[in-house]
Design an enzyme around this catalytic site. Structure first.
Site, PDB file in Angstrom:
ATOM      1  N   PRO A 259      71.685  79.253  62.138  1.00  0.00           N
ATOM      2  CA  PRO A 259      72.600  78.880  61.060  1.00  0.00           C
ATOM      3  C   PRO A 259      72.678  79.926  59.957  1.00  0.00           C
ATOM      4  O   PRO A 259      73.574  79.925  59.139  1.00  0.00           O
ATOM      5  CB  PRO A 259      72.002  77.577  60.504  1.00  0.00           C
ATOM      6  CG  PRO A 259      71.124  77.057  61.593  1.00  0.00           C
ATOM      7  CD  PRO A 259      70.587  78.272  62.290  1.00  0.00           C
TER       8      PRO A 259
ATOM      9  N   GLU B  59      60.748  75.965  63.795  1.00  0.00           N
ATOM     10  CA  GLU B  59      61.319  76.178  62.454  1.00  0.00           C
ATOM     11  C   GLU B  59      61.956  77.545  62.309  1.00  0.00           C
ATOM     12  O   GLU B  59      62.648  77.814  61.338  1.00  0.00           O
ATOM     13  CB  GLU B  59      60.224  76.031  61.388  1.00  0.00           C
ATOM     14  CG  GLU B  59      59.584  74.663  61.349  1.00  0.00           C
ATOM     15  CD  GLU B  59      60.608  73.559  61.470  1.00  0.00           C
ATOM     16  OE1 GLU B  59      60.533  72.777  62.436  1.00  0.00           O
ATOM     17  OE2 GLU B  59      61.507  73.488  60.613  1.00  0.00           O
TER      18      GLU B  59
ATOM     19  N   ARG C 209      85.416  83.591  78.933  1.00  0.00           N
ATOM     20  CA  ARG C 209      86.833  83.307  79.174  1.00  0.00           C
ATOM     21  C   ARG C 209      87.701  84.552  78.987  1.00  0.00           C
ATOM     22  O   ARG C 209      88.794  84.628  79.529  1.00  0.00           O
ATOM     23  CB  ARG C 209      87.327  82.232  78.203  1.00  0.00           C
ATOM     24  CG  ARG C 209      86.699  80.863  78.391  1.00  0.00           C
ATOM     25  CD  ARG C 209      87.125  79.930  77.267  1.00  0.00           C
ATOM     26  NE  ARG C 209      88.567  79.760  77.209  1.00  0.00           N
ATOM     27  CZ  ARG C 209      89.228  78.875  77.966  1.00  0.00           C
ATOM     28  NH1 ARG C 209      88.572  78.117  78.824  1.00  0.00           N
ATOM     29  NH2 ARG C 209      90.531  78.754  77.889  1.00  0.00           N
TER      30      ARG C 209
ATOM     31  N   ASP D  24      95.870  81.557  74.791  1.00  0.00           N
ATOM     32  CA  ASP D  24      96.685  82.206  73.753  1.00  0.00           C
ATOM     33  C   ASP D  24      97.159  81.192  72.720  1.00  0.00           C
ATOM     34  O   ASP D  24      97.124  81.456  71.526  1.00  0.00           O
ATOM     35  CB  ASP D  24      97.893  82.895  74.405  1.00  0.00           C
ATOM     36  CG  ASP D  24      97.444  84.086  75.239  1.00  0.00           C
ATOM     37  OD1 ASP D  24      98.228  84.570  76.063  1.00  0.00           O
ATOM     38  OD2 ASP D  24      96.262  84.486  75.066  1.00  0.00           O
TER      39      ASP D  24
HETATM   40  N1  LIG Z   1      74.286  76.248  63.902  1.00  0.00           N
HETATM   41  C1  LIG Z   1      73.829  77.240  64.719  1.00  0.00           C
HETATM   42  N2  LIG Z   1      74.554  78.314  65.092  1.00  0.00           N
HETATM   43  O1  LIG Z   1      73.772  79.064  65.881  1.00  0.00           O
HETATM   44  N3  LIG Z   1      72.555  78.520  66.050  1.00  0.00           N
HETATM   45  C2  LIG Z   1      72.567  77.379  65.348  1.00  0.00           C
HETATM   46  C3  LIG Z   1      71.430  76.461  65.250  1.00  0.00           C
HETATM   47  O2  LIG Z   1      71.529  75.433  64.624  1.00  0.00           O
HETATM   48  N4  LIG Z   1      70.301  76.862  65.887  1.00  0.00           N
HETATM   49  C4  LIG Z   1      69.117  76.050  65.825  1.00  0.00           C
HETATM   50  C5  LIG Z   1      67.899  76.882  65.778  1.00  0.00           C
HETATM   51  C6  LIG Z   1      67.968  78.269  65.682  1.00  0.00           C
HETATM   52  C7  LIG Z   1      66.805  79.014  65.593  1.00  0.00           C
HETATM   53  C8  LIG Z   1      65.597  78.355  65.605  1.00  0.00           C
HETATM   54 CL1  LIG Z   1      64.152  79.293  65.507  1.00  0.00          CL
HETATM   55  C9  LIG Z   1      65.527  76.977  65.689  1.00  0.00           C
HETATM   56  C10 LIG Z   1      66.686  76.241  65.781  1.00  0.00           C
END
Ligand SMILES: Nc1nonc1C(=O)NCc1ccc(Cl)cc1
Length: 247
Positions: free
Chosen positions: A89, A116, A154, A169
């Site tokens: 995230p 985490e 894709r 498209d």
């Molecule tokens: N939203 C998102 N976009 O890409 N990835 C996420 C996401 O939530 N990953 C969860 C997550 C990512 C890394 C670790 Cl260590 C633990 C959990």
């Protein structure tokens, strides 16, 4: 194109990619997916891949060395230069422009975290780009990796047939939202199909669909509507839509 998935559950991602368009692209030799599990590179009889966070706090953090060994094993498995992407995230938001850029790469190594987080030193030294698929928290990076693989796969030449390419498209090609779609029955208790779609007037149908895409984008995602890049005809269509809407 080659995807290498570094994950504690690599088969999970490969399985998601084994269906539909992506599975077919794999069968056509347009892409390959390989899994690398940090646990296979973990030392000691407990084969640790995580440990307590320095500074305290809840949960666990993924260790540097098992991840680093798995990434390097993936790198060495193919001579093509690899870009390492970390799904989290905290990353830059993935959009169709980024997907198009990634689709041009010969291979991608996708780092999927759990727990985490991943030790920041691994991210700083081994990751080329951190990418997010959206502002919500998943349990791990695997689903995000599967989303990225699907969108990128894709775009591989030969992955889509003509009809599928046309759908592609209309969805993201010009950055507007898609128009509404209808099929049989023409009359239904939920309503009727818009007359224009039954008229056989292909220019009128194309006009209506474009106007719906423009109008919907204006109503739902004005951030996507870069009015400057609209054609003169687009601006006329959108103006009509707005007038009708604001009546
Ligand atoms: N939203 C998102 N976009 O890409 N990835 C996420 C996401 O939530 N990953 C969860 C997550 C990512 C890394 C670790 Cl260590 C633990 C959990």
């Amino acid at each position: 194109m080659r995807f290498d998935i570094v994950s504690l559950f690599p088969e999970f991602v490969a399985q998601l990619a084994a269906h539909g368009v992506v599975g077919r692209a794999g069968d056509r030799g347009l892409l390959s997916i390989h899994g690398w599990n940090p646990r296979d590179h973990a030392e000691g009889n407990y084969r640790r891949v995580d440990d307590r966070p320095c500074g305290g706090g809840p949960g666990m953090v993924m260790l540097i060395d098992p991840l680093r060994a798995a990434i390097n094993a993936a790198r060495e498995a193919d001579a093509a230069p690899a870009k390492v992407l970390y799904l989290s995230p905290q990353g830059r938001r993935l959009d169709q422009a980024k997907v198009r850029e990634l689709a041009a790469a010969p291979r991608l190594i996708l780092l999927c975290g759990r727990y985490e987080g991943v030790d920041e030193r691994l991210v700083q030294h081994e990751v080329d780009e951190e990418l997010s698929i959206g502002d919500y928290v998943l349990s791990g990076g695997e689903l995000a990796a599967a989303v990225l693989i699907d969108a990128v796969a894709r775009l591989q030449d030969g992955a889509l047939n003509d009809a599928e390419s046309a759908v592609q498209d209309s969805f993201g090609g010009d950055g507007l939202l898609d128009c509404p779609h209808y099929t049989r029955p023409v009359e239904h208790e939920l309503g009727a199909v818009p007359e224009v779609l039954l008229s056989g007037n292909h220019a009128g149908i194309a006009r209506w669909r474009r106007q719906q895409s423009l109008g919907r984008t204006w109503l739902r995602r004005p951030d996507l509507l870069d009015e400057a890049s609209l054609s003169k005809q687009d601006r006329i269509l959108l103006g009509e839509f707005r007038e009708r809407w604001l009546l």
